[in-house]
Design a protein around this motif. Structure first.
Motif, PDB file in Angstrom:
ATOM      1  N   ARG A   1      -6.606  -5.634  35.265  1.00  0.00           N
ATOM      2  CA  ARG A   1      -5.825  -5.174  34.265  1.00  0.00           C
ATOM      3  C   ARG A   1      -6.470  -5.379  33.057  1.00  0.00           C
ATOM      4  NH1 ARG A   1      -3.633  -1.221  37.084  1.00  0.00           N
ATOM      5  NH2 ARG A   1      -2.732  -0.896  34.990  1.00  0.00           N
ATOM      6  N   SER A   2      -5.618  -5.024  31.911  1.00  0.00           N
ATOM      7  CA  SER A   2      -6.073  -5.216  30.500  1.00  0.00           C
ATOM      8  C   SER A   2      -5.002  -6.229  29.680  1.00  0.00           C
ATOM      9  CB  SER A   2      -6.045  -3.819  29.791  1.00  0.00           C
ATOM     10  OG  SER A   2      -6.855  -2.834  30.196  1.00  0.00           O
ATOM     11  N   TRP A   3      -3.765  -6.232  30.241  1.00  0.00           N
ATOM     12  CA  TRP A   3      -2.791  -6.802  29.474  1.00  0.00           C
ATOM     13  C   TRP A   3      -2.819  -8.424  30.222  1.00  0.00           C
ATOM     14  CZ3 TRP A   3      -0.860  -8.341  25.323  1.00  0.00           C
ATOM     15  CH2 TRP A   3       0.273  -8.943  25.153  1.00  0.00           C
ATOM     16  N   GLY A   4      -3.340  -9.198  29.592  1.00  0.00           N
ATOM     17  CA  GLY A   4      -3.436 -10.606  30.019  1.00  0.00           C
ATOM     18  C   GLY A   4      -4.360 -11.447  29.481  1.00  0.00           C
ATOM     19  N   VAL A   5      -4.756 -12.610  29.845  1.00  0.00           N
ATOM     20  CA  VAL A   5      -5.578 -13.424  29.155  1.00  0.00           C
ATOM     21  C   VAL A   5      -6.958 -13.323  29.942  1.00  0.00           C
ATOM     22  CG1 VAL A   5      -6.242 -15.854  28.830  1.00  0.00           C
ATOM     23  CG2 VAL A   5      -3.910 -15.363  28.750  1.00  0.00           C
ATOM     24  N   PRO A   6      -7.935 -12.925  29.091  1.00  0.00           N
ATOM     25  CA  PRO A   6      -9.170 -12.542  29.619  1.00  0.00           C
ATOM     26  C   PRO A   6      -9.970 -13.683  30.514  1.00  0.00           C
ATOM     27  CG  PRO A   6      -9.190 -11.852  27.337  1.00  0.00           C
ATOM     28  CD  PRO A   6      -8.002 -12.698  27.675  1.00  0.00           C
ATOM     29  N   ILE A   7     -10.620 -13.641  31.427  1.00  0.00           N
ATOM     30  CA  ILE A   7     -11.471 -14.511  32.108  1.00  0.00           C
ATOM     31  C   ILE A   7     -12.354 -14.811  31.211  1.00  0.00           C
ATOM     32  CG2 ILE A   7     -12.535 -15.693  34.320  1.00  0.00           C
ATOM     33  CD1 ILE A   7     -10.485 -13.844  35.888  1.00  0.00           C
ATOM     34  N   PRO A   8     -12.682 -16.046  30.626  1.00  0.00           N
ATOM     35  CA  PRO A   8     -14.013 -16.171  29.883  1.00  0.00           C
ATOM     36  C   PRO A   8     -15.251 -15.948  30.302  1.00  0.00           C
ATOM     37  CG  PRO A   8     -12.805 -18.338  30.034  1.00  0.00           C
ATOM     38  CD  PRO A   8     -12.049 -17.201  31.027  1.00  0.00           C
ATOM     39  N   VAL A   9     -15.817 -15.031  31.117  1.00  0.00           N
ATOM     40  CA  VAL A   9     -16.903 -15.004  31.786  1.00  0.00           C
ATOM     41  C   VAL A   9     -17.981 -13.832  31.126  1.00  0.00           C
ATOM     42  CG1 VAL A   9     -15.844 -13.591  33.647  1.00  0.00           C
ATOM     43  CG2 VAL A   9     -18.211 -14.879  34.167  1.00  0.00           C
ATOM     44  N   PHE A  10     -19.016 -13.934  31.126  1.00  0.00           N
ATOM     45  CA  PHE A  10     -20.144 -12.861  30.915  1.00  0.00           C
ATOM     46  C   PHE A  10     -20.994 -12.579  32.062  1.00  0.00           C
ATOM     47  CE2 PHE A  10     -18.909 -15.323  27.083  1.00  0.00           C
ATOM     48  CZ  PHE A  10     -18.826 -14.373  26.234  1.00  0.00           C
ATOM     49  N   TYR A  11     -21.456 -11.296  32.202  1.00  0.00           N
ATOM     50  CA  TYR A  11     -22.352 -10.953  33.358  1.00  0.00           C
ATOM     51  C   TYR A  11     -23.669 -10.302  32.689  1.00  0.00           C
ATOM     52  CZ  TYR A  11     -18.099 -11.417  36.050  1.00  0.00           C
ATOM     53  OH  TYR A  11     -16.905 -11.691  36.709  1.00  0.00           O
ATOM     54  N   HIS A  12     -24.583 -10.725  33.515  1.00  0.00           N
ATOM     55  CA  HIS A  12     -26.120 -10.094  32.881  1.00  0.00           C
ATOM     56  C   HIS A  12     -26.114  -8.811  33.279  1.00  0.00           C
ATOM     57  CE1 HIS A  12     -30.509  -9.744  32.738  1.00  0.00           C
ATOM     58  NE2 HIS A  12     -30.341 -10.834  31.883  1.00  0.00           N
ATOM     59  N   ARG A  13     -26.538  -8.027  32.512  1.00  0.00           N
ATOM     60  CA  ARG A  13     -26.510  -6.665  32.466  1.00  0.00           C
ATOM     61  C   ARG A  13     -27.497  -6.187  33.763  1.00  0.00           C
ATOM     62  NH1 ARG A  13     -25.026  -3.309  28.052  1.00  0.00           N
ATOM     63  NH2 ARG A  13     -24.452  -4.689  26.211  1.00  0.00           N
ATOM     64  N   GLU A  14     -28.422  -6.805  33.990  1.00  0.00           N
ATOM     65  CA  GLU A  14     -29.343  -6.202  35.083  1.00  0.00           C
ATOM     66  C   GLU A  14     -29.185  -6.837  36.585  1.00  0.00           C
ATOM     67  OE1 GLU A  14     -33.331  -6.624  34.026  1.00  0.00           O
ATOM     68  OE2 GLU A  14     -33.330  -5.243  32.190  1.00  0.00           O
TER      69      GLU A  14
ATOM     70  N   ARG B   1     -19.321  -8.427  28.399  1.00  0.00           N
ATOM     71  CA  ARG B   1     -17.936  -9.481  28.861  1.00  0.00           C
ATOM     72  C   ARG B   1     -17.262  -9.044  30.144  1.00  0.00           C
ATOM     73  NH1 ARG B   1     -16.116  -8.106  23.180  1.00  0.00           N
ATOM     74  NH2 ARG B   1     -18.046  -6.888  23.161  1.00  0.00           N
ATOM     75  N   GLY B   2     -16.552  -9.874  30.887  1.00  0.00           N
ATOM     76  CA  GLY B   2     -15.962  -9.758  31.957  1.00  0.00           C
ATOM     77  C   GLY B   2     -14.651  -8.923  31.556  1.00  0.00           C
ATOM     78  N   GLU B   3     -14.180  -8.028  32.482  1.00  0.00           N
ATOM     79  CA  GLU B   3     -13.253  -7.226  32.428  1.00  0.00           C
ATOM     80  C   GLU B   3     -11.832  -7.710  33.024  1.00  0.00           C
ATOM     81  OE1 GLU B   3     -14.282  -3.196  33.550  1.00  0.00           O
ATOM     82  OE2 GLU B   3     -15.638  -3.041  31.874  1.00  0.00           O
ATOM     83  N   ASP B   4     -11.928  -8.749  33.819  1.00  0.00           N
ATOM     84  CA  ASP B   4     -10.786  -9.126  34.516  1.00  0.00           C
ATOM     85  C   ASP B   4      -9.978  -9.987  33.811  1.00  0.00           C
ATOM     86  OD1 ASP B   4     -11.551  -7.936  36.864  1.00  0.00           O
ATOM     87  OD2 ASP B   4     -12.479  -9.722  37.859  1.00  0.00           O
ATOM     88  N   VAL B   5      -8.447 -10.226  33.944  1.00  0.00           N
ATOM     89  CA  VAL B   5      -7.826 -11.115  33.327  1.00  0.00           C
ATOM     90  C   VAL B   5      -7.280 -12.114  34.474  1.00  0.00           C
ATOM     91  CG1 VAL B   5      -7.022  -9.439  31.624  1.00  0.00           C
ATOM     92  CG2 VAL B   5      -5.774  -9.609  33.803  1.00  0.00           C
ATOM     93  N   LEU B   6      -6.662 -13.203  33.788  1.00  0.00           N
ATOM     94  CA  LEU B   6      -5.987 -14.326  34.594  1.00  0.00           C
ATOM     95  C   LEU B   6      -4.645 -13.999  35.262  1.00  0.00           C
ATOM     96  CD1 LEU B   6      -6.879 -17.349  32.574  1.00  0.00           C
ATOM     97  CD2 LEU B   6      -7.412 -17.058  34.982  1.00  0.00           C
ATOM     98  N   ASP B   7      -4.582 -14.383  36.427  1.00  0.00           N
ATOM     99  CA  ASP B   7      -3.162 -14.016  37.272  1.00  0.00           C
ATOM    100  C   ASP B   7      -2.103 -14.565  36.476  1.00  0.00           C
ATOM    101  OD1 ASP B   7      -1.081 -13.984  38.930  1.00  0.00           O
ATOM    102  OD2 ASP B   7      -1.936 -15.617  40.313  1.00  0.00           O
ATOM    103  N   ILE B   8      -1.044 -13.902  36.164  1.00  0.00           N
ATOM    104  CA  ILE B   8       0.007 -14.179  35.387  1.00  0.00           C
ATOM    105  C   ILE B   8       0.720 -15.599  35.897  1.00  0.00           C
ATOM    106  CG2 ILE B   8       0.571 -12.082  34.339  1.00  0.00           C
ATOM    107  CD1 ILE B   8       3.146 -12.067  36.130  1.00  0.00           C
ATOM    108  N   TRP B   9       0.788 -16.053  37.125  1.00  0.00           N
ATOM    109  CA  TRP B   9       1.038 -17.135  37.632  1.00  0.00           C
ATOM    110  C   TRP B   9       0.115 -18.385  37.058  1.00  0.00           C
ATOM    111  CZ3 TRP B   9       5.706 -17.268  39.257  1.00  0.00           C
ATOM    112  CH2 TRP B   9       6.188 -16.282  39.803  1.00  0.00           C
ATOM    113  N   PHE B  10      -1.281 -17.887  36.816  1.00  0.00           N
ATOM    114  CA  PHE B  10      -1.910 -19.008  36.015  1.00  0.00           C
ATOM    115  C   PHE B  10      -1.456 -19.391  34.742  1.00  0.00           C
ATOM    116  CE2 PHE B  10      -5.565 -20.937  34.337  1.00  0.00           C
ATOM    117  CZ  PHE B  10      -6.092 -21.761  35.258  1.00  0.00           C
ATOM    118  N   ASP B  11      -1.274 -18.224  34.311  1.00  0.00           N
ATOM    119  CA  ASP B  11      -0.581 -17.939  32.690  1.00  0.00           C
ATOM    120  C   ASP B  11       0.751 -18.942  32.518  1.00  0.00           C
ATOM    121  OD1 ASP B  11      -2.343 -16.231  31.971  1.00  0.00           O
ATOM    122  OD2 ASP B  11      -0.781 -14.736  31.213  1.00  0.00           O
ATOM    123  N   SER B  12       1.544 -18.841  33.339  1.00  0.00           N
ATOM    124  CA  SER B  12       3.058 -19.691  33.397  1.00  0.00           C
ATOM    125  C   SER B  12       2.440 -21.057  33.732  1.00  0.00           C
ATOM    126  CB  SER B  12       4.036 -18.885  34.155  1.00  0.00           C
ATOM    127  OG  SER B  12       3.724 -18.567  35.541  1.00  0.00           O
ATOM    128  N   GLY B  13       1.764 -20.926  35.053  1.00  0.00           N
ATOM    129  CA  GLY B  13       1.492 -22.477  35.481  1.00  0.00           C
ATOM    130  C   GLY B  13       0.885 -23.371  34.713  1.00  0.00           C
TER     131      GLY B  13
END
Length: 988
Positions: free
Chosen positions: A520-533, A582-594
């Motif tokens: 999703r888009s509405w959340g805290v991004p997982i701070p990961v980068f991926y190599h293009r190739e 940049r990665g496109e995933d966000v963190l689970d909101i249970w990780f947010d609140s946890g």
């Protein structure tokens, strides 16, 4: 020895109140709401009496000290609402939290607020939770502790995103546009909820809350993520997860709702054996055309089958159907049930399975092995389990052990991909895809039977649609490595109710890993980068730490706003920044609140977390796992798990059923006439009076009862205030040692009451607190002189009771308590109750021996009252005969003279006169009512015990009713009793 003890007890009583035995010590032992009543001078009562002259009535009226107070007896409608808001303003509700944070206190009490979800209007579930917390916080503050309570909101996640977007198509919006709309929606919901919480009287600094979308909070969360990643507890993998086609994202266990009425198309299907297990061949000889019979409630997973699993060490049999001679391999234990299901006899012809190989029923030339697996049971089906590693957690474990292929044939929308073949491609697996697979099995002769199966099935808690299990590349927390430590620290956590501990432990056992990535888009991004190739992930302590600093300064929107060269620090790169995306995933909101403990509590632990039972698998667990992972300890010292709010009929609240109760309507009134304006204190009473450890019912009946109870309490408080008119405890209070015994006894009860109330409030048993309040409140009026010891003694106790009751109800009913405090004597008008502390009971008040004296007198009184049912006790003389001993000495402490109309014993008995003697007189009149009884005295913890007998004789009094005090203590109907003669003569 016993006589020595008896004399010692008697001397002790005498030393407590010597010189104060005469006059009216008039408090009842256990005052009730309904017993309090004022009598106007001149009103007729009892037998007819000559009318007093006008001048006499006026004189008497002026000398009788009737209750007077400006405290209103009743407040309803708009006046009630206006008064509550006035109290909040006048008594500084908004500033109370900040005030107590600034004062010096020896101890702190920390209640960490679990963040409500910012996706809608406040509801009664919010009210139950927030008021429950507030009662405890206010109690701890009154007790002198510095309360740490920072309200928060859970602001990210799909529900907010979907509501914010409404009917808009997401395809045309970029992540930043979606995030801006979602944030605006969350802010609006927070504003509505916050206003409601304040109106309910919840104490907090509402300008200093925490929000999971704040940059500082997100940075603290990423620090937790970083430390867990550094320890190897967070990893990326391709494995099955709960997937919601309706939300197009992975889900964690805590985001599921299980629908017990879900209907699946269950099937029995055959997998032909192309290589029979060697032991079956050796036992049964040559067998041909044997098929393994499997049962599944998910036919759509058959195309992804990689094996058939059996239970190790179990017995299996090849059976022959009597109706068509088909040979089937099933568990021996399941043979009888299979025969009944198929409607034919089955003949056993073999056993062991190791080494067998099957042919896939719908995929030509595909072979699948028979494999042992511990998850196979004999509870249902055939004892043989169709295994699709891509679509089952247990199946995946088998695949990992035996190195089977984990091939996903289902896309993010829950449809078959081209890997499933042209017949299935693009069909929804839960509907048309299932239909087609069953049809294919039927066509190839593999379908043995189809049936409907009603069972519990996981649904997306947001969209209320079924989920599937499918593999995808996600980020996980390895909870298996945290489980043992989590269980260990949990043993040191106090849990209310204790029964919830088992559920929490069971949840930990079931969770072997935790999927924390969301698409999703509405959340805290997982701070990961991926190599293009290569697609290789780049994440390390340098990159995560750098992103955390950026989030703290700019908020997480910068993940999309800043160029990748700014996001990816030089020390963490493996080549040019432009080689990465940049990665496109966000963190689970249970990780947010946890991770809220890291943002709000920092290095400390909360004294308590208080949430609903749904958080056993949610916030309680995510907070525990993250804290154990980072700090090796639980974030809480205790947990309080409450039930849900339900309708009066015991139904779950639902808009479709029309049984939803709006807390705003409870306070301000609703459109339905059955919902008048109750005010905030009724809502708070509802919470306090409920047993919150079970489901909590709410509706008109419950709310009306709460309103009536508060009304009774209000009337009692008004009565107490009225009797304290002109009394200042700082000037007029009587020392407890000089008080009448009955008044000392009431102080004793008040101390015991305060101890019980404290215990109940600490245990969150607020309903028991209210029961004790009901027992203690009420009174009776004096006709003594204004400054007499008897009257001042009683007023002293009345003031202590008023103060004690007011403070004990304050955590529950803050508006009423502050209103009473504004009218109560003995303090500055500007002062507020909540700044003046808890019940000021003293250990000096404790009089266990005196308790026996009054309790004994009350036992005798009960015998007396039962002998004159329906009659006025004030019209009788009572003779109490007790043989010399402990009980006699106890009664003698309440009445020194052999006969009295004004002793404390006479007041307790509510009669005209009491004669205290060692034996009943022989010349009793013929109409005397006789009765007998016993009272068990238990002093000094059972060291002194005596079962004492007593006899009573009741006769109508010969005295006349005094026209002033209305007691039957006058010589004739036209003159005053001795006490009133003294008062009136002093007034002239």
């Amino acid at each position: 020895m016993l006589l020595c003890r008896v004399s010692a007890v008697s001397r002790t009583f005498a030393s407590w109140g010597r010189g104060s035995l005469r006059g009216g010590g008039l408090l009842h032992r256990a005052l009730s709401f309904s017993s309090s009543r004022c009598h106007d001078v001149g009103s007729g009562e009892g037998s007819a009496q000559p009318a007093e002259t006008g001048s006499a009535r006026a004189l008497y009226r002026d000398t009788v000290l009737l209750p007077r107070t400006e405290f209103p007896m009743k407040l309803t409608g708009q006046k009630l609402l206006d008064r509550e808001l006035e109290i909040q303003q006048k008594c500084g509700f908004a500033d109370l939290y900040s005030w107590q944070r600034e004062r010096k206190a020896k101890k702190e009490f920390c209640l960490h607020d679990g963040p409500p979800y910012a996706n809608g209007d406040p509801h009664v579930g919010h009210a139950l939770n927030k008021i429950l917390k507030d009662i405890r916080n206010r109690f701890e503050m009154l007790r002198g502790r510095q309360v740490h309570y920072i309200p928060g909101w859970d602001c990210h996640g799909l529900p907010i995103e979907l509501k914010a977007l409404g009917e808009l198509a997401t395809s045309g919006l970029d992540p930043l546009q979606i995030r801006h709309k979602a944030r605006a929606f969350a802010e609006q919901a927070i504003a509505r909820q916050k206003a409601a919480f304040q109106r309910w009287g919840v104490m907090a600094d509402w300008d200093q809350c925490y929000y999971t979308y704040d940059g500082a909070y997100e940075a603290a969360q990423l620090k937790v993520f970083q430390e867990m990643h550094n320890k190897g507890l967070i990893y990326q993998d391709y494995k099955p997860v709960f997937w919601s086609p309706s939300s197009r994202t992975a889900l964690a266990e805590a985001e599921l709702e299980y629908n017990p009425e879900h209907v699946s198309r269950a099937i029995y299907a055959t997998f032909p054996l192309i290589t029979l297990p060697p032991k079956i061949t050796s036992e049964a000889g040559s067998l041909e055309n044997v098929s393994v019979l499997v049962w599944t409630t998910q036919p759509w997973t058959i195309p992804a089958n990689q094996a058939v699993c059996y239970m190790p060490n179990a017995q299996y049999s090849v059976v022959r159907r009597a109706d068509n001679s088909q040979l089937l391999l099933v568990a021996t234990e399941r043979t009888a049930s299979m025969a009944a299901l198929l409607g034919t006899e089955l003949e056993s012809v073999g056993s062991q399975l190791e080494g067998g190989i099957c042919k896939h029923p719908t995929i030509t030339d595909k072979e699948v092995p028979l494999l042992p697996a511990n998850h196979v049971t004999m509870a249902k089906g055939t004892g043989l389990v169709h295994t699709a590693p891509a679509h089952g957690m247990d199946d995946y474990s088998v695949a990992s052990h035996f190195k089977l292929s984990v091939e996903c044939m289902v896309d993010a929308d829950g449809k078959f991909t081209d890997l499933a073949g042209p017949e299935l491609q693009n069909l929804s697996v839960m509907t048309k895809g299932t239909d087609k697979v069953i049809s294919m099995l039927q066509e190839c002769g593999a379908l043995v039977k189809e049936e409907q199966c009603i069972h519990s099935y996981p649904y997306d808690w947001r969209t209320k649609q079924p989920v599937v299990i499918r593999p995808s590349k996600q980020w996980f927390v390895n909870t298996a490595s945290l489980k043992d430590k989590a269980k260990e620290v949990l043993q040191k956590v106090r849990i209310l109710p204790e029964s919830a501990r088992g559920s929490l432990l069971a949840m930990l056992d079931r969770r072997t890993y935790w999927c924390i990535s969301r698409q999703r888009s509405w959340g805290v991004p997982i701070p990961v980068f991926y190599h293009r190739e290569t697609g290789e992930a780049l994440i390390n302590k340098y990159s995560v730490s750098h992103i955390g600093k950026l989030f703290k300064e700019n908020g997480s929107d910068c993940w999309w706003e800043l160029p990748i060269e700014t996001l990816l620090p030089a020390e963490s790169k493996a080549g040019p920044a432009t080689d990465y995306v940049r990665g496109e995933d966000v963190l689970d909101i249970w990780f947010d609140s946890g991770a809220s403990w890291a943002a709000v509590l920092e290095d400390s632990r909360a004294d308590v977390y208080v949430e609903g039972k749904d958080q056993i698998g949610g916030w309680f667990q995510s907070s525990l796992l993250t804290s154990v992972a980072v700090r090796n300890k639980a974030p809480y010292k205790s947990l309080v798990v409450h039930g849900f709010a339900i309708s009066e009929k015991g139904e779950k609240m639902s808009k479709s059923l029309g049984n939803v109760v709006d807390p705003d309507a409870v306070i301000s009134g609703g459109k339905d006439p059955s919902m008048p304006a109750y005010g905030a204190d009724v809502l708070r009473w509802w919470v306090a009076e409920s047993n919150v450890f079970s489901e909590v019912q709410i509706g008109p009946t419950v709310l009306n009862a709460a309103r009536d109870n508060i009304s009774k309490l209000r009337n009692t408080l008004k009565f107490l205030l009225g009797n304290l008119q002109g009394f200042d405890p700082r000037v007029h209070a009587v020392d407890p040692k000089e008080m009448h015994y009955i008044d000392q006894y009431m102080l004793h009860l008040l101390r015991e009451y305060s101890i019980k109330v404290c215990l109940c409030l600490r245990q969150y048993e607020y309903h028991k607190t209210l029961n004790y309040i009901k027992i203690l409140t009420g009174s009776k009026l004096y006709c003594d002189p204004k400054d007499s010891l008897g009257r001042r003694s009683c007023q002293t106790v009345l003031e202590e009771i008023l103060d004690g009751v007011t403070r004990s109800i304050a955590p529950i009913l803050p508006h009423l308590a502050e209103e009473v405090h504004l009218h109560a004597p003995g303090h500055d008008e500007e002062g507020t109750l909540f700044k003046s502390g808890w019940i000021k009971s003293s250990s000096v008040w404790r009089r266990p021996g005196l308790e026996e004296a009054v309790e004994g007198a009350c036992a005798i009184r009960d015998s007396f009252l039962s002998s004159i049912p329906g009659k006025n006790p004030a019209q009788f003389d009572l003779t109490v005969a007790i043989e010399p001993g402990l009980l006699f000495e106890l009664m003698e402490s309440l009445q020194e003279e052999p006969t009295s109309t004004s002793s404390q014993l006479a007041e307790l008995m509510m009669v005209a006169r009491v004669n205290l003697t060692s034996e009943l007189p022989r010349d009793l009149p013929p109409d005397a009512q006789l009765s007998h009884g016993t009272f068990l005295i238990n002093l000094e913890g059972g060291v002194i015990r005596e079962d004492s007998a007593y006899s009573i004789a009741v006769v109508p009094t010969a005295a006349a009713r005094c026209p002033r005090c209305r007691r039957y203590t006058a010589k004739s109907a036209d003159c005053l009793c001795p006490r009133c003669q003294t008062v009136v003569s002093q007034a002239q």
